[in-house]
Design a protein around this motif. Structure first.
Motif, mmCIF file in Angstrom:
data_model
loop_
_atom_site.group_PDB
_atom_site.id
_atom_site.type_symbol
_atom_site.label_atom_id
_atom_site.label_comp_id
_atom_site.label_asym_id
_atom_site.label_seq_id
_atom_site.Cartn_x
_atom_site.Cartn_y
_atom_site.Cartn_z
ATOM 1 N N TYR A 1 0.998 -1.277 -0.040
ATOM 2 C CA TYR A 1 -0.126 -0.037 -0.014
ATOM 3 C C TYR A 1 0.904 1.109 -0.006
ATOM 4 O O TYR A 1 0.692 2.211 -0.722
ATOM 5 C CB TYR A 1 -0.912 -0.041 1.465
ATOM 6 C CG TYR A 1 -1.715 1.283 1.275
ATOM 7 C CD1 TYR A 1 -2.862 1.484 0.782
ATOM 8 C CD2 TYR A 1 -1.406 2.434 2.351
ATOM 9 C CE1 TYR A 1 -3.677 2.351 0.847
ATOM 10 C CE2 TYR A 1 -2.076 3.364 2.271
ATOM 11 C CZ TYR A 1 -3.219 3.658 1.979
ATOM 12 O OH TYR A 1 -3.976 4.714 1.877
ATOM 13 N N SER B 1 2.546 3.407 -3.253
ATOM 14 C CA SER B 1 1.640 4.210 -4.077
ATOM 15 C C SER B 1 0.769 4.786 -3.204
ATOM 16 O O SER B 1 -0.172 5.498 -4.065
ATOM 17 C CB SER B 1 0.935 3.409 -5.104
ATOM 18 O OG SER B 1 0.234 2.251 -4.756
ATOM 19 N N HIS B 2 0.497 5.137 -1.963
ATOM 20 C CA HIS B 2 -0.688 5.327 -1.358
ATOM 21 C C HIS B 2 0.016 6.342 -0.073
ATOM 22 O O HIS B 2 1.007 5.872 0.486
ATOM 23 C CB HIS B 2 -1.656 4.695 -0.805
ATOM 24 C CG HIS B 2 -2.393 3.710 -2.105
ATOM 25 N ND1 HIS B 2 -1.936 2.887 -2.639
ATOM 26 C CD2 HIS B 2 -3.491 4.139 -2.672
ATOM 27 C CE1 HIS B 2 -2.779 2.367 -3.551
ATOM 28 N NE2 HIS B 2 -3.626 3.004 -3.697
ATOM 29 N N SER B 3 -0.868 7.269 0.148
ATOM 30 C CA SER B 3 -0.436 8.001 1.704
ATOM 31 C C SER B 3 -1.342 7.273 2.633
ATOM 32 O O SER B 3 -1.914 6.342 2.528
ATOM 33 C CB SER B 3 -0.849 9.433 1.356
ATOM 34 O OG SER B 3 -2.135 9.723 1.441
#
Length: 274
Positions: A241, A244-246
């Motif tokens: 996760y 590519s995600h915050s």
């Protein structure tokens, strides 16, 4: 054998495994789940800490290659020695402050107001950290950390002594604010969890051993197993996760959960106590 009790232990294990390494505070979730299941006596509090060992086993397996390489290289390679030293330095503040302040915090700060407040304040810290410019990142990998960086993250981890803060949240978001990349902060949080949570589990079991008997072993084993399985899945998911995600969705979740804490306290649905 009490199948209902074993089922409750399994649910608590899943809750522990899914929340221990996300920046959302496993403690708050375990209290809420325990209250709803009627699994919240003195012995269950020891159980909640002991099953962290299952979650830590999952981290050890996921990071086994790095751990094995470090142990093998420790006698001869400076990089392995620095990594081990950093983990030790990061772990030390939690020992000192935990032993010095743990009882005081448990007595005076374990209230729904404090838990809800730290949930919500932590959410705003996450939102702030994620809005900062990437230009402040100076450490891309854990191996780039210096002992002073490890000490700073270790001191930030001590904030998790306050209920609702989240150990992983404090170390990951704190690390990011201190200049670590999202990946480096997450990795170091996992490595730091190994001595921290194993130490807490062993200390709790020893301190409260008078509450336990051989009859409790099946319940603890079930909790450990489900904690391990769910944590293993969660850790592997989180590592994918963060590529590519915050962490912003976790901030909004913390705000919602903080409001749930206040609501359950206000209505008396959950007995929030230490």
């Amino acid at each position: 054998m009490d199948l209902v009790l074993l089922a409750k232990a399994a649910v608590m294990g899943v809750v522990e495994g899914l929340t221990e390494f996300l920046p959302i505070s496993s403690t708050g979730h375990l209290i809420l789940a325990g209250a709803l299941l009627g699994f919240d006596d003195e012995k269950s509090k020891v159980f909640d800490i002991a099953i962290q060992t299952g979650a830590i086993l999952a981290v050890i397996i996921v990071y086994w290659q790095k751990i094995r390489e470090t142990v093998v290289a420790l006698p001869t390679q400076q990089q392995a020695q620095r990594f081990a030293l950093n983990v030790f330095i990061g772990f030390l503040p939690a020992v000192v402050f935990g032993l010095a302040l743990g009882k005081l915090i448990k007595t005076h700060l374990f209230t729904p107001q404090v838990v809800a407040t730290t949930f919500i304040l932590g959410a705003f810290v996450i939102l702030w950290a994620e809005k900062r410019s990437p230009s402040h990142v100076r450490i891309q990998e854990v191996d780039d950390m210096k002992p002073l960086d490890a000490l700073k993250v270790g001191l930030v981890q001590c904030l998790a002594l306050v209920p609702g803060t989240s150990r992983s949240g404090a170390t990951i978001i704190g690390g990011m604010l201190l200049g670590l990349s999202r990946k480096a902060a997450t990795d170091f949080s996992f490595y730091l969890a190994i001595p921290t949570l194993i130490g807490a589990g062993v200390y709790s079991l020893f301190k409260e051993r008078h509450l336990l008997s051989a009859d409790d072993l099946p319940v603890f084993l079930v909790g450990l197993f489900f904690s391990f399985v769910s944590a293993w899945a969660c850790v592997r998911w989180l590592l994918r996760y963060i590529s590519s995600h915050s962490f912003t969705p976790f901030a909004w979740y913390r705000i919602a959960f903080g409001l749930i804490v206040l609501g359950t306290w206000w209505t008396g649905a959950v007995q929030w106590h230490a």
